[in-house]
Write a protein that holds these residues in place. Sequence first.
Motif, short mmCIF file in Angstrom:
data_model
loop_
_atom_site.label_atom_id
_atom_site.label_comp_id
_atom_site.label_asym_id
_atom_site.label_seq_id
_atom_site.Cartn_x
_atom_site.Cartn_y
_atom_site.Cartn_z
N ALA A 67 -14.57 -21.48 -36.74
CA ALA A 67 -13.07 -22.49 -37.37
C ALA A 67 -12.45 -22.78 -36.21
CB ALA A 67 -12.55 -22.31 -38.59
N ARG A 68 -12.07 -21.56 -35.20
CA ARG A 68 -11.76 -22.25 -34.38
C ARG A 68 -11.34 -23.42 -33.24
NH1 ARG A 68 -9.11 -18.37 -29.04
NH2 ARG A 68 -10.54 -19.36 -27.63
N THR A 69 -12.72 -23.74 -32.70
CA THR A 69 -12.93 -24.45 -32.60
C THR A 69 -12.49 -26.18 -33.43
OG1 THR A 69 -14.77 -23.31 -31.84
CG2 THR A 69 -14.88 -25.03 -30.29
N LEU A 70 -12.67 -25.76 -34.65
CA LEU A 70 -12.84 -27.21 -34.56
C LEU A 70 -11.89 -27.73 -34.93
CD1 LEU A 70 -14.84 -26.87 -38.55
CD2 LEU A 70 -15.06 -28.39 -36.76
N ALA A 86 -14.87 -37.22 -31.55
CA ALA A 86 -15.63 -36.87 -33.18
C ALA A 86 -16.73 -36.95 -33.14
CB ALA A 86 -15.03 -39.19 -33.53
N ALA A 87 -17.70 -37.13 -31.89
CA ALA A 87 -19.19 -36.37 -31.95
C ALA A 87 -18.81 -35.10 -31.65
CB ALA A 87 -19.45 -37.05 -31.01
N ALA A 88 -17.84 -34.47 -30.65
CA ALA A 88 -17.90 -32.73 -30.33
C ALA A 88 -17.34 -32.39 -31.95
CB ALA A 88 -16.24 -32.48 -29.58
N LYS A 136 -26.66 -25.86 -29.53
CA LYS A 136 -26.65 -26.02 -27.89
C LYS A 136 -25.81 -27.50 -27.90
CE LYS A 136 -29.69 -27.52 -24.60
NZ LYS A 136 -29.11 -28.89 -23.99
N ALA A 137 -26.94 -27.95 -29.11
CA ALA A 137 -25.45 -30.05 -29.72
C ALA A 137 -23.79 -30.13 -29.35
CB ALA A 137 -26.26 -29.99 -30.64
N ALA A 138 -23.95 -28.68 -30.17
CA ALA A 138 -21.44 -28.44 -29.85
C ALA A 138 -21.39 -28.50 -28.59
CB ALA A 138 -21.40 -27.10 -32.21
N LEU A 139 -22.05 -27.24 -28.47
CA LEU A 139 -21.69 -26.61 -26.87
C LEU A 139 -21.68 -27.95 -26.17
CD1 LEU A 139 -23.26 -23.30 -26.81
CD2 LEU A 139 -20.79 -23.89 -27.28
N ASP A 140 -23.10 -28.94 -26.08
CA ASP A 140 -23.40 -29.64 -24.96
C ASP A 140 -21.74 -31.20 -25.57
OD1 ASP A 140 -25.48 -28.52 -24.28
OD2 ASP A 140 -26.58 -29.94 -24.98
N ALA A 141 -21.85 -31.41 -27.41
CA ALA A 141 -20.45 -32.20 -26.65
C ALA A 141 -19.56 -32.21 -26.90
CB ALA A 141 -20.97 -32.76 -28.62
N VAL A 142 -19.49 -30.01 -26.74
CA VAL A 142 -17.50 -29.89 -26.85
C VAL A 142 -17.31 -30.16 -24.71
CG1 VAL A 142 -16.49 -28.10 -26.58
CG2 VAL A 142 -17.63 -28.51 -28.17
#
Length: 447
Positions: free
Chosen positions: A61-64, A87-89, A169-175
């Motif tokens: 949630a901190r990342t969000l 937005a994608a991240a 992985k998708a989230a890490l890549d997006a960030v």
Amino acid sequence: MLDPRITSWILEFVLRQPAEDWMANELLFALPLPSPLSPRLKKILLLRRLSSDLSRPSLSARTLLSLELIEELERYAGAGAPSNSLAAAYAAVAVECTTRFLRERSDDDHGEDFFDAVNRIWNCRVADLERSEAAGLFSPALREARREMEEAIVNPVVRVGLTGRDTKKAALDAVRVYLEEAEKEMGPPYLEHLAKAVCEEWMSSGTGRDGSVVELYEMLRNLLASQGERGRYEGLPDGNTAKSSGLLGFDNYEDSVLGRDKDAPEQGAGKGPNNDDDAIARPNLMNQDPSDLEHVEENRERASLSFVDKGTKDGNPGTTTCVGDKRDCAGAPKPSLMDWNPTARTFEWDEDSIESPSENSPDPSNKLHLPSAKRREISLPLEDNKTFVKRRRKKKWSSLEEETLRKAVERHGVGNWKFIKSCHPEIFKDRTEVDLKDKWRNMIRCI
DNA sequence: CTAGGGTTAGGA
DNA sequence: TCCTAACCCTAG
């Protein structure tokens, strides 16, 4: 005390180094934080936190929250809609923060944590987002993800599909993509340009130098006096570029410090969480309460923008949103046809639609679409002008409903039936708040 | 909107 | 017939 401008440059430089967090913290500990923090420094801090989340790697949630605050910073700086990568991240992290509860579920967890996360993130947080000024983050991808999460609540097949997907992985890549883009957009740290200018000055000034710190400092001051505007340094974005990047530059920060800020939104008397009279010394900036960075401005009314989730400051699940502040998760308009009117006592449920698919459909594929809560009017006028009232057909409470109610009461307390129902609109779609109250009464009778 | 008493359906 | 969970009514 150091000139606040210089402090800011050093902070920016330190935060943007690839050094480990503890090392950056040690350095930061020695520096007083300028007050108020400039938008640029705030963004750099948030980017650093994202980078820290990536390196651990731990998306929470901190990342969000960091992404939301970045969007907010940029918006108040007049940057327009958030970038696609931001937005994608955000969408990818929101998905990961939800689906990880499917991957990490224990044997005695029947999906409650996942349901709770869906409610917390999608019913509360994203719903707030959609209605707020930050709706720019509400991308088509986020909308689609929300639809999928809502479907996953009622359809185990969708849940299985989510479990098998590498959303982390998708989230890490997006960030990562967003961070790279943000870094590029921001340009090198100001201090680097300053150092370069000093070197050039040194090289061009010829002989007569003794190389002392005093002399260097003097040179720096002269340099600042003669070329004070950072846009004049080669490679630095000019004012317009800085604006388009969604951030005010240090020039603006200086204006702000000096009380000359004309562009920034009204900051009241300059008081706020970060606006103490004295510079603030914080031992651990990287773990600083995000709410300390929250307020781009303090005095503007932000009716629907309630980003900062006080319960998520540690990123832990289960202590988030809808707690304490009693905001209505389901929020304002709830046009969902799935909701039935609890006062509609003159209706009866259609016999075919009353059954819960989760209980009565052995074939999971049949659970793809919840039957609509069809009802037909059967009110029959009686002689005395009263209305014939048909009782609803009895429907036994499922274990999911019971467990959700139990946890909700633990969290929100007894008596907040309307609020609890609004926090779990899907699970309690066939129940009224009175039903919840009655069920709780029955449950505690058994104890 | 909630609390609490009353009513009813459905199973043992 | 009794018991209980689910549902209804209504005062505050």
